[in-house]
Design an enzyme around this catalytic site. Structure first.
Site, short mmCIF file in Angstrom:
data_model
loop_
_atom_site.label_atom_id
_atom_site.label_comp_id
_atom_site.label_asym_id
_atom_site.label_seq_id
_atom_site.Cartn_x
_atom_site.Cartn_y
_atom_site.Cartn_z
CD1 TRP A 12 -2.06 -2.15 0.50
CD2 TRP A 12 -3.01 -1.13 2.26
NE1 TRP A 12 -3.13 -2.91 0.89
CE2 TRP A 12 -3.73 -2.31 1.97
CE3 TRP A 12 -3.42 -0.33 3.33
CZ2 TRP A 12 -4.85 -2.69 2.71
CZ3 TRP A 12 -4.52 -0.71 4.06
CH2 TRP A 12 -5.24 -1.89 3.76
CG HIS A 97 9.86 -0.76 -2.21
ND1 HIS A 97 9.97 0.44 -2.88
CD2 HIS A 97 8.90 -1.47 -2.84
CE1 HIS A 97 9.10 0.44 -3.89
NE2 HIS A 97 8.44 -0.71 -3.88
CD GLU A 169 8.90 -4.25 -6.24
OE1 GLU A 169 7.71 -4.49 -6.43
OE2 GLU A 169 9.31 -3.33 -5.52
#
Ligand code: PGA
Length: 252
Positions: A12, A97, A169
């Site tokens: 989120w 991340h 990613e």
């Protein structure tokens, strides 16, 4: 068949207040109640973790944090410990991340400490790696991923690797609408698995789940999931809608 259970995780980021989180979970749970062959993880901000964990109790949805500190406690203003997450039933944590690496200066040495502390505390790390546009264009993707994997996984062994999740990613695909083609994602994830095999042995590398992340949507998940090394997705923007996320959980 790899035997690896697919994972769909929704990050989120810094979206949704506590009341919005509650409404989202109430909408999501019935939509994914029959998706029993996929592991589902949602990753709300810290303020909603306890609430979301309570509301998902008894469901198959796991709840992850988006970051954690490696020290058990101390004078680290603004940080959250693994013990704090464990006490409220959090099972997983996203680490490294690209937004944390870029905006909050996280480096591979910090991540190595976070990965091993999380495993030690019984919280499963989801370690993110990925190259930038320039790195891909100048042929340095392998070098970048290799150094992130060696660095971030420096303090663990093969048995521990098998129990964690890695997310590939590419930075150029995050929030840009520019998804890696299934072929590029497969080729790169297969490279990651090969690198992990050299580092930890073939068995551990064959067991670890490796996800793709970067502009995953209901319309592109099914073709990504047909690739043999792609074990699921880490979804950003599209997970903010419960209906879109549920569609992704069901591979579109
Ligand atoms: P995106 O983000 O799906 O919005 O591209 C993915 C991520 O950052 O995990």
């Amino acid at each position: 068949m790899s035997g690896r259970i697919p994972v769909i995780a929704g990050n989120w980021k810094m979206f949704k207040t506590n009341s919005e989180a509650g409404a989202y979970v109430a909408e999501l749970l019935p939509l994914v109640a029959d998706a029993d062959s996929v592991e589902i993880i949602i990753c709300p901000p810290f303020t909603s973790l306890a609430e979301v964990r309570r509301e998902t109790e008894g469901s198959r949805v796991r709840v992850a944090a988006q970051n954690v500190h490696f020290e058990p406690e101390g004078a680290f203003t603004g940080e959250i410990s693994l013990g704090m997450l464990r006490e409220i039933g959090i099972s997983d944590v996203i680490l490294g991340h690209s937004e944390r690496r870029q905006y909050f200066c996280e480096n591979d040495a910090d991540l190595a400490r976070k990965v091993s502390a999380a495993l030690g505390a019984g919280i499963r790390p989801i370690l993110c790696v990925g190259e930038s546009d320039q790195e891909r264009e100048s042929g340095r993707t392998g070098e970048k991923l290799g150094s992130q994997l060696r660095g971030g996984l420096a303090s663990i062994d093969g048995g521990q690797l098998a129990g964690m999740i890695v997310a590939y990613e590419p930075i150029w695909a995050i929030g840009t609408g520019k998804t890696a083609t299934p072929q590029i994602a497969q080729e790169t994830i297969s490279f990651i698995r090969g690198t992990l095999a050299q580092q930890f042995g073939a068995e551990a590398a064959a067991s670890v789940r490796i996800l793709y992340g970067g502009s995953v949507k209901p319309g592109n998940i099914s073709e990504l999931m047909t690739e043999p090394d792609i074990d699921g997705a880490l979804v950003g923007g599209a997970c903010l809608s419960a209906t879109d996320f549920a569609q992704i959980v069901k591979f579109g």
